[in-house]
Design a protein around this motif. Structure first.
Motif, mmCIF file in Angstrom:
data_model
loop_
_atom_site.group_PDB
_atom_site.id
_atom_site.type_symbol
_atom_site.label_atom_id
_atom_site.label_comp_id
_atom_site.label_asym_id
_atom_site.label_seq_id
_atom_site.Cartn_x
_atom_site.Cartn_y
_atom_site.Cartn_z
ATOM 1 N N UNK A 5 0.836 -1.199 0.000
ATOM 2 C CA UNK A 5 0.000 0.000 0.000
ATOM 3 C C UNK A 5 0.872 1.251 0.000
ATOM 4 N N UNK A 6 0.495 2.199 -0.803
ATOM 5 C CA UNK A 6 1.206 3.468 -0.834
ATOM 6 C C UNK A 6 0.914 4.235 0.452
ATOM 7 N N UNK A 7 1.948 4.730 1.096
ATOM 8 C CA UNK A 7 1.766 5.464 2.345
ATOM 9 C C UNK A 7 1.122 6.830 2.120
ATOM 10 N N UNK A 8 0.985 7.231 0.877
ATOM 11 C CA UNK A 8 0.326 8.503 0.551
ATOM 12 C C UNK A 8 -1.171 8.322 0.303
ATOM 13 N N UNK A 9 -1.619 7.082 0.218
ATOM 14 C CA UNK A 9 -3.023 6.836 -0.112
ATOM 15 C C UNK A 9 -3.926 7.098 1.085
ATOM 16 N N UNK A 10 -5.185 7.410 0.803
ATOM 17 C CA UNK A 10 -6.159 7.639 1.866
ATOM 18 C C UNK A 10 -6.416 6.354 2.655
ATOM 19 N N UNK A 16 -3.999 3.406 9.335
ATOM 20 C CA UNK A 16 -3.065 3.840 10.368
ATOM 21 C C UNK A 16 -3.807 4.535 11.499
ATOM 22 N N UNK A 17 -4.775 5.369 11.157
ATOM 23 C CA UNK A 17 -5.596 6.067 12.148
ATOM 24 C C UNK A 17 -6.408 5.071 12.978
ATOM 25 N N UNK A 18 -6.911 4.026 12.348
ATOM 26 C CA UNK A 18 -7.713 3.023 13.055
ATOM 27 C C UNK A 18 -6.884 2.229 14.050
ATOM 28 N N UNK A 19 -5.587 2.128 13.814
ATOM 29 C CA UNK A 19 -4.714 1.384 14.716
ATOM 30 C C UNK A 19 -4.175 2.235 15.856
ATOM 31 N N UNK A 20 -4.394 3.535 15.817
ATOM 32 C CA UNK A 20 -3.889 4.410 16.875
ATOM 33 C C UNK A 20 -4.818 4.357 18.084
ATOM 34 N N UNK A 21 -4.340 4.917 19.186
ATOM 35 C CA UNK A 21 -5.171 4.967 20.394
ATOM 36 C C UNK A 21 -6.354 5.898 20.158
ATOM 37 N N UNK A 22 -7.463 5.608 20.804
ATOM 38 C CA UNK A 22 -8.674 6.413 20.603
ATOM 39 C C UNK A 22 -8.457 7.875 20.976
#
Length: 87
Positions: A5-10, A16-22
């Motif tokens: 996956x391209x790190x620039x893609x939405x 990445x946001x879903x894996x971060x802390x709430x």
């Protein structure tokens, strides 16, 4: 996440946001909304988010209205220490 996956893609950014802390995701979302032109008078939250470490992290210049859990915690009001029940 898939390596190709391209790190620039939405999609990558959302994963990445879903894996971060709430709490980190919430601060990022609020800052992003305010920077794009949304306005707010305050931040309203439930008791899950209304905790001292998170409130310190949430430094965006808006007043916070939140429910708090009933703990044996003393709060200062007008120079007096009171329990939540007395407040």
């Amino acid at each position: 996440m898939k390596e190709y996956l391209s790190k620039c893609s939405h999609g990558y950014k959302h994963r990445f946001e879903a894996l971060s802390r709430k709490s980190d995701a919430l601060v990022d979302l609020l800052q992003r909304a305010l920077s794009t032109g949304f306005t707010a008078d305050y931040v309203l939250m439930d008791s899950w988010f209304t905790q001292v470490p998170f409130l310190r992290q949430l430094n965006i210049g808006l007043p916070v209205i939140g429910m708090v859990k009933e703990l044996k915690l003393c709060c200062g009001l007008n120079g007096k220490l009171m329990t939540l029940k007395k407040l």
